[in-house]
Design a protein around this motif. Structure first.
Motif, PDB file in Angstrom:
ATOM      1  N   GLN A 144       4.077  50.269  31.348  1.00 12.84           N
ATOM      2  CA  GLN A 144       3.415  49.332  32.265  1.00 12.84           C
ATOM      3  C   GLN A 144       2.660  50.071  33.374  1.00 12.84           C
ATOM      4  N   MET A 145       3.282  51.109  33.937  1.00  9.54           N
ATOM      5  CA  MET A 145       2.629  51.831  35.034  1.00  9.54           C
ATOM      6  C   MET A 145       1.398  52.585  34.524  1.00  9.54           C
ATOM      7  N   THR A 146       1.514  53.176  33.329  1.00 12.91           N
ATOM      8  CA  THR A 146       0.354  53.888  32.747  1.00 12.91           C
ATOM      9  C   THR A 146      -0.767  52.891  32.458  1.00 12.91           C
ATOM     10  N   SER A 147      -0.410  51.723  31.955  1.00 13.63           N
ATOM     11  CA  SER A 147      -1.403  50.682  31.670  1.00 13.63           C
ATOM     12  C   SER A 147      -2.116  50.259  32.954  1.00 13.63           C
ATOM     13  N   HIS A 148      -1.362  50.197  34.049  1.00  8.96           N
ATOM     14  CA  HIS A 148      -1.957  49.851  35.344  1.00  8.96           C
ATOM     15  C   HIS A 148      -3.014  50.901  35.738  1.00  8.96           C
ATOM     16  N   LEU A 149      -2.667  52.190  35.551  1.00  9.90           N
ATOM     17  CA  LEU A 149      -3.613  53.265  35.905  1.00  9.90           C
ATOM     18  C   LEU A 149      -4.880  53.168  35.045  1.00  9.90           C
ATOM     19  N   ILE A 150      -4.685  52.871  33.753  1.00  6.57           N
ATOM     20  CA  ILE A 150      -5.830  52.732  32.840  1.00  6.57           C
ATOM     21  C   ILE A 150      -6.691  51.541  33.284  1.00  6.57           C
ATOM     22  N   ASP A 151      -6.009  50.471  33.641  1.00  4.65           N
ATOM     23  CA  ASP A 151      -6.671  49.250  34.086  1.00  4.65           C
ATOM     24  C   ASP A 151      -7.525  49.489  35.338  1.00  4.65           C
ATOM     25  N   ARG A 152      -7.102  50.438  36.186  1.00  8.03           N
ATOM     26  CA  ARG A 152      -7.870  50.749  37.397  1.00  8.03           C
ATOM     27  C   ARG A 152      -9.034  51.698  37.105  1.00  8.03           C
ATOM     28  N   GLY A 153      -9.205  52.048  35.844  1.00 11.32           N
ATOM     29  CA  GLY A 153     -10.377  52.847  35.469  1.00 11.32           C
ATOM     30  C   GLY A 153     -10.130  54.353  35.380  1.00 11.32           C
ATOM     31  N   TYR A 154      -8.881  54.795  35.436  1.00 14.97           N
ATOM     32  CA  TYR A 154      -8.604  56.245  35.323  1.00 14.97           C
ATOM     33  C   TYR A 154      -8.658  56.665  33.854  1.00 14.97           C
ATOM     34  N   LYS A 155      -9.202  57.859  33.639  1.00 14.91           N
ATOM     35  CA  LYS A 155      -9.462  58.308  32.249  1.00 14.91           C
ATOM     36  C   LYS A 155      -8.682  59.564  31.853  1.00 14.91           C
ATOM     37  N   ARG A 156      -8.410  60.442  32.851  1.00 15.43           N
ATOM     38  CA  ARG A 156      -7.663  61.669  32.546  1.00 15.43           C
ATOM     39  C   ARG A 156      -6.325  61.570  33.283  1.00 15.43           C
ATOM     40  N   ILE A 157      -5.345  61.024  32.576  1.00 13.84           N
ATOM     41  CA  ILE A 157      -4.068  60.736  33.235  1.00 13.84           C
ATOM     42  C   ILE A 157      -3.015  61.796  32.874  1.00 13.84           C
ATOM     43  N   GLY A 158      -2.519  62.455  33.923  1.00 16.44           N
ATOM     44  CA  GLY A 158      -1.508  63.494  33.714  1.00 16.44           C
ATOM     45  C   GLY A 158      -0.099  62.935  33.797  1.00 16.44           C
ATOM     46  N   PHE A 159       0.878  63.752  33.341  1.00 17.55           N
ATOM     47  CA  PHE A 159       2.291  63.352  33.412  1.00 17.55           C
ATOM     48  C   PHE A 159       3.100  64.534  33.932  1.00 17.55           C
ATOM     49  N   LEU A 160       3.725  64.348  35.091  1.00 23.10           N
ATOM     50  CA  LEU A 160       4.588  65.399  35.656  1.00 23.10           C
ATOM     51  C   LEU A 160       6.010  65.098  35.223  1.00 23.10           C
ATOM     52  N   ALA A 161       6.516  65.890  34.279  1.00 25.50           N
ATOM     53  CA  ALA A 161       7.830  65.633  33.686  1.00 25.50           C
ATOM     54  C   ALA A 161       8.915  66.435  34.380  1.00 25.50           C
ATOM     55  N   GLY A 162      10.132  65.908  34.355  1.00 26.62           N
ATOM     56  CA  GLY A 162      11.256  66.610  34.981  1.00 26.62           C
ATOM     57  C   GLY A 162      11.816  67.681  34.076  1.00 26.62           C
TER      58      GLY A 162
END
Length: 340
Positions: free
Chosen positions: A170-188
């Motif tokens: 859901q949170m990633t979908s929100h970022l995509i919905d706001r128009g972001y195209k290069r989405i990173g993931f900071l993993a633990g």
């Protein structure tokens, strides 16, 4: 006078400590007259039985062990409050230990709780926990165990979790919905189920929305603290083509990254958007506020303690179940620039 002991009481009444003890436990050998005398004296002098000493005699205790990675993390502090509310009302006290995110301390702590004959254990594993013989050993001793938040799937215990996959999706979908195209993931840390689920939710959202996954933007920072977020931000800052949005494994990591980006003069969310997990109070204190997945920490504590009490009550008939709690998105300024 300070804490009144059984011996003090016996001295005042001029009878033996064992007689006092039997009278307090309503032993049939003791006359009603003596019992009444002892009870009145116990009231008068404020005698409180020692629950630890009593539990050692009875071979079972009214103490529940709680193992968390860190107490200072607001999420775990709130979970502990939820646990305590349920435990206290059921006549148990809790003993809280922190593993400090290390396997070694988790092993030592588990052994110590077992040696102290706790009634049961509630546990969120450390980031280093990729082997779990110490937890199996605890279970083999017949000590009931419930896992919460960070769990090991392979262990057949009761579990209380959130739907990490769905929340991350859901949170990633929100970022995509706001128009972001290069989405990173900071993993633990790779080993933890929670980490895998959050990563998989992120990947699935990218895939379903037709947004490319860039492997170089997936950075494993090996921890869940602010300093790990700074390390991740440092890696992104070195890139020729950095991400325009980053989903972080939790709020402390997101806040750490936020501060490092700010030092470099980056604007949030215009240059890079950020989102975290846990909905901690500090996520609302930075400016702009941090978008985060709100986890019901207090409810998680209550649910975990309730499940443990159920196991203590049902003993051999207890069937481990997994309780999944609802989350909600707290959407704030860190991910809310105008759509492109």
């Amino acid at each position: 006078m300070g804490h009144v002991t059984l011996k003090d009481l016996a001295k005042k009444l001029g009878i033996s400590a064992s007689t006092v003890s039997r009278a307090l436990h309503d032993h049939p050998d003791i006359s009603d007259k003596t019992k009444k005398l002892v009870m009145e004296a116990a009231d008068k002098y404020g005698y409180q039985p020692n629950p630890i000493a009593q539990s050692l005699k009875k071979q079972s205790s009214k103490v529940i062990g709680v193992i968390v990675p860190e107490i200072k993390h607001n999420f775990f502090a709130t979970v502990i409050s939820g646990i305590e509310e349920i435990a206290y009302n059921a006549g148990y006290i809790i003993m809280v230990c922190q593993s400090n995110e290390t396997l070694q301390r988790e092993i030592v702590t588990t052994k110590a709780l077992a040696a102290n004959r706790v009634a049961g254990v509630l546990m969120a594993v450390s980031l280093e926990t990729t082997t779990w013989e110490h937890i199996r050993a605890l279970m083999k001793q017949g000590i009931p165990l419930i896992q919460f938040d960070r769990v090991i799937d392979e262990l057949d215990t009761g579990k209380v979790v959130i739907d990490d996959f769905r929340a991350s999706y859901q949170m990633t979908s929100h970022l995509i919905d706001r128009g972001y195209k290069r989405i990173g993931f900071l993993a633990g840390s790779e080993g933890i189920t929670m980490n895998k689920l959050r990563f998989n939710g992120y990947r699935q959202a990218l895939k379903n929305h037709g947004v490319p996954f860039y492997p170089e933007l997936h950075i494993n920072i090996g921890g869940c603290r602010g300093r790990n977020g700074r390390i991740g931000a440092e890696e992104y800052l070195k890139m020729d083509n950095p991400p325009d949005a980053i989903l972080c494994i939790n709020d402390p990591v997101a806040v750490g990254a936020f501060c490092r980006f700010r030092e470099e003069g980056l604007r949030i969310p215009e240059d890079v958007a950020l989102a975290g997990f846990s909905g901690s109070p500090e996520s609302a204190l930075i400016e702009p506020g941090l978008s985060s997945v709100a986890q019901p920490a207090f409810e998680m504590g209550k649910a975990a303690a309730t499940l443990l009490l159920k196991q203590l009550h049902e003993k051999e008939n207890f069937r481990p179940e997994t309780i999944t709690l609802e989350t909600e998105l707290l959407l704030r300024g860190s991910s809310y620039k105008e759509k492109k």
